[in-house]
Design an enzyme around this catalytic site. Structure first.
Site, PDB file in Angstrom:
ATOM      1  N   TYR A  64      44.452 -86.782  51.892  1.00  0.00           N
ATOM      2  CA  TYR A  64      45.304 -87.980  51.832  1.00  0.00           C
ATOM      3  C   TYR A  64      44.394 -89.199  51.757  1.00  0.00           C
ATOM      4  CZ  TYR A  64      48.271 -91.811  53.414  1.00  0.00           C
ATOM      5  OH  TYR A  64      48.933 -93.004  53.503  1.00  0.00           O
ATOM      6  N   GLU A  82      48.843 -95.232  47.474  1.00  0.00           N
ATOM      7  CA  GLU A  82      48.833 -94.063  48.352  1.00  0.00           C
ATOM      8  C   GLU A  82      48.762 -92.803  47.495  1.00  0.00           C
ATOM      9  OE1 GLU A  82      52.476 -92.847  50.519  1.00  0.00           O
ATOM     10  OE2 GLU A  82      51.225 -92.831  52.306  1.00  0.00           O
TER      11      GLU A  82
END
Ligand code: GDP
Ligand code: MN
Length: 397
Positions: A118, A206
């Site tokens: 991530y 993101e």
């Protein structure tokens, strides 16, 4: 302004970030030709079909599926196109899928298992610095990771004046447990990602998951991008990426007529001039026990026309049970605004079924109050700020 995944990936790619290749399609015939084109360039007939909506969690909701043949591709894309996709991030009724991204499969290339990470870049308003958040726990709900295993989330603050330094990018690759070619590729990935964030005036990038493929390449598999609306004037080319069907229709209409309108959940409609006064008005409504239904700044030129347009916008919200008009007459004269309210009320006639509380302060406020009080309409006038909020609450009881 939010972008679709495919637009975010195009943007990333233009800054040198390696992304999972894909082609967007709106119809089945576009899906078929996208599949052929991808197979020609990748040599694989495995595809991932990804619903393009402004919400995450699509995988869990059935909006991301693997197809292993061109027949399967056609079938799966047919199911996803037009579906009402429900994810933890959509409204209850879900969102309609108008387009799908046909992407290359980047998971099943070799023998070793790929790893998911991530990585996001955002602004830390507390420190006034940009921040890279990253974790070895990619591919899943990052909120759940933050709750259950917060020690697995790292942050790296970046001074906007200095930019992301090489040692910081290396530290990120190191903390993600990488070595060799993947380490080098991750350093390059993070540096390009940061460049994309700054270069596009974004407020969020993101990437979840960032993938380490079985042949040690670092690839962006997903992209959630939010661009800062206040920076959009510097990027006229981004305007074409706006998807109005994903936006609140009243907010879209307000923007077209130059009104600053933000839809909220409460039941007190607000019409205010000046953003600061609008914020203070919302605070006061809350203090008096109510909830604002919107933020609306009609600006410094609150003439009769604008007042009427503003009423129309506020009344589109069925939750509105009362409207508070709070105008400070500085450049604008209060009696003009009062006349605007009276005219709007007459023009809109039956559509105004809720009480209106008006506080006009400043130039010619006494004439304004007189106008409102003698109009014979269902409009209550107030002089003091608190008095106005209290009157709103009384009408709601
Ligand atoms: P989100 O659920 O909206 O965040 O959508 P993502 O783009 O992150 O995709 C969801 C999940 O689909 C990922 O976490 C992967 O597990 C899976 N996925 C995405 N791309 C591929 C791919 O190329 N191959 C395979 N097998 N799975 C993929
Ligand atoms: Mn994702």
């Amino acid at each position: 302004m939010n972008l679709h995944e495919y637009q975010g990936k195009d943007l990333l790619s233009s800054f040198g970030v390696t992304v999972q290749r894909g082609i967007v399609a709106k119809t089945i015939s576009e899906v078929i030709s996208a599949g052929k084109e991808l197979t020609n360039s990748t040599g694989s007939s495995w595809y991932v079909v990804k619903a393009q909506i402004h919400a995450g969690g699509r995988g869990k909701g059935g909006g991301v599926k693997l197809a292993k043949t061109s027949d399967e591709l056609e079938k799966i894309a047919g199911e996803i196109l037009g579906m009402q996709l429900i994810t933890p991030q959509t409204p209850k009724e879900g969102k309609k899928v108008n387009q799908v991204l046909i992407a290359e499969d980047v998971y099943y290339k070799g023998n070793s298992k790929p790893s998911e990470y991530y990585i996001s870049v955002l602004l830390n308003r507390g420190s006034g610095k940009n921040m890279i958040m990253y974790s070895t726990e990619g591919g899943m709900d990052i909120e759940a990771v933050a709750e259950k295993t917060p020690h697995l989330i790292f942050t790296e603050e970046v001074d906007p004046a200095l930019g992301l330094q090489g040692f910081q990018a290396r530290k990120i690759a190191f903390n993600l447990g990488l070595s060799g070619a993947a380490f080098k590729d991750m350093v390059k990935f993070v540096l390009s990602l940061y460049k994309a964030y700054v270069g596009s005036d974004a407020s969020l990038f993101e990437i979840n998951p960032v993938l380490k493929t079985s042949d040690d390449k670092i690839v962006a598999v997903d992209a959630k991008v939010t661009l800062d609306d206040n920076g959009l004037f510097r990027h006229k080319e981004f305007e074409a990426m706006r998807d109005l069907s994903e936006e609140n229709p009243v907010e879209v209409e307000a923007r077209e007529v130059g009104l600053n309108y933000v839809d909220l959940d409460g039941n007190v409609g607000c019409m205010v001039n000046g953003a600061g006064l609008a914020m203070a008005t919302m605070d006061l409504i809350k203090q008096a026990g109510g909830e604002p239904a919107n933020f609306l700044d009609v600006g410094g030129t609150a003439d009769a026309n604008r007042v009427e347009t503003a009423f129309r916008l506020i009344l589109k919200d069925p939750k509105v049970k009362a409207i508070l008009v709070n105008i400070f007459g500085g450049i604008v004269r209060c009696d003009r605004v009062a006349q605007g309210i009276v005219d709007a009320y007459k023009n809109l006639g039956d559509s105004i079924k809720v009480p209106i509380i008006v506080r006009l302060q400043g130039t010619n406020s006494d004439i304004a109050k007189e106008l409102i009080d003698s109009s014979g309409l269902n409009v209550l006038s107030a002089t003091a700020f608190q008095e106005a909020a209290d009157k709103v609450q009384e009408t709601l009881l």
